[in-house]
Scaffold this motif. Structure first.
Motif, mmCIF file in Angstrom:
data_model
loop_
_atom_site.group_PDB
_atom_site.id
_atom_site.type_symbol
_atom_site.label_atom_id
_atom_site.label_comp_id
_atom_site.label_asym_id
_atom_site.label_seq_id
_atom_site.Cartn_x
_atom_site.Cartn_y
_atom_site.Cartn_z
ATOM 1 N N GLU A 64 0.852 -1.192 0.000
ATOM 2 C CA GLU A 64 0.000 0.000 0.000
ATOM 3 C C GLU A 64 0.890 1.245 0.000
ATOM 4 O OE1 GLU A 64 -2.889 -0.386 3.189
ATOM 5 O OE2 GLU A 64 -4.166 -1.558 1.840
ATOM 6 N N HIS A 104 -3.773 -3.156 10.027
ATOM 7 C CA HIS A 104 -3.881 -3.672 8.661
ATOM 8 C C HIS A 104 -4.294 -5.127 8.652
ATOM 9 C CE1 HIS A 104 -2.735 -4.808 4.551
ATOM 10 N NE2 HIS A 104 -2.996 -3.542 4.285
ATOM 11 N N LYS A 134 5.409 -4.110 9.832
ATOM 12 C CA LYS A 134 5.046 -4.229 8.434
ATOM 13 C C LYS A 134 6.267 -4.117 7.536
ATOM 14 C CE LYS A 134 1.438 -4.250 7.046
ATOM 15 N NZ LYS A 134 0.633 -5.435 6.709
#
Length: 249
Positions: A64, A104, A134
């Motif tokens: 993303e 997320h 992440k």
């Protein structure tokens, strides 16, 4: 397409550190921890490496990139600086979260079996502090790449200390679970894997608990941990301490 709330990292999230670094003798790299605003050049290099690595495996959508590139959703990132001065790997952390929908992981399980359990695990731990790890990557062709990969897995769990939270969460494909378990991560085995970012990958939820990490190493050798339940006891293997010192490369 599922969406989720993104909480911008605030000055309150950054009050615990400026820029910290430590030398890792195993990988022969220096790890640096910072907020993107504190080290914009390193942040840019981290983003470039992440994009290259994820694109190589056809998984760039999982980054993303457009949501993360400005650094506003990132509370902390780590990079590994190789002896030649290049950024050889890194990862980032989001949070601390105020509600489960900011994670997320909720997107990854949205509409899938286990979605309610994912929400519940995050929600129950938020009062104690939850951050999410992440976008970990290691560059191809770097010296001691295996050692660096294991050290990166270990250094990430220091996020709990730097941001002063109890829990670190991550999602990982099944083929790399053993790597993350080597640093004290525990798979939430009651939650079924989800096909994320697509059907080529079966992704699991993992947790690190700061209260059980204390007294054990942040970086340990491969294959030292077996699959376990959350909060299972783990033994110390190797002493590794994140030290705060003036950045020197």
């Amino acid at each position: 397409m599922a969406t989720h709330a993104i909480r911008t990292a605030t000055s309150d999230d950054r009050q615990y550190f400026g820029t910290a670094s430590t030398w890792d003798p195993r990988s022969q790299c220096r790890f640096i921890a910072a907020h993107p605003d504190a080290e914009p050049e390193l942040w840019s290099a981290y983003l470039d490496g992440a994009r290259t690595g994820y694109r190589k495996y056809g998984a760039e959508s999982a980054l993303e990139y457009e949501r993360m590139y400005d650094g506003r959703s990132t509370a902390l990132f780590f990079v590994a600086i190789a002896p030649d001065g290049t950024v050889a790997g890194g990862l980032r952390a989001q949070g601390p979260y105020h509600n489960a929908d900011e994670a997320h992981a909720t997107v990854e399980w949205s509409g899938r079996p286990g979605a309610a359990a994912v929400q519940a695990m995050i929600r129950d731990r938020i009062p104690f502090g939850v951050v999410e790890m992440k976008a970990a990557w290691v560059a191809d062709g770097v010296p001691r790449r295996g050692e660096l990969t294991r050290s990166l897995a270990g250094i990430g769990c220091r996020t709990t200390e730097i941001l002063d939270v109890q829990f670190l969460m991550a999602t990982a494909a099944e083929h790399v679970l053993e790597l993350w378990e080597s640093s004290g991560g525990v798979v939430a085995t009651h939650i079924p894997p989800t096909p994320y970012p697509d059907g080529r990958y079966l992704t699991r939820m993992m947790w690190w608990d700061r209260t059980t990490l204390n007294g054990r190493t942040a970086v340990s050798g491969p294959g030292r941990n077996r699959r376990a339940r959350l909060r299972a006891p783990r033994s110390a293997v190797e002493h590794y301490e994140l030290i705060r010192l003036r950045r020197s490369i």
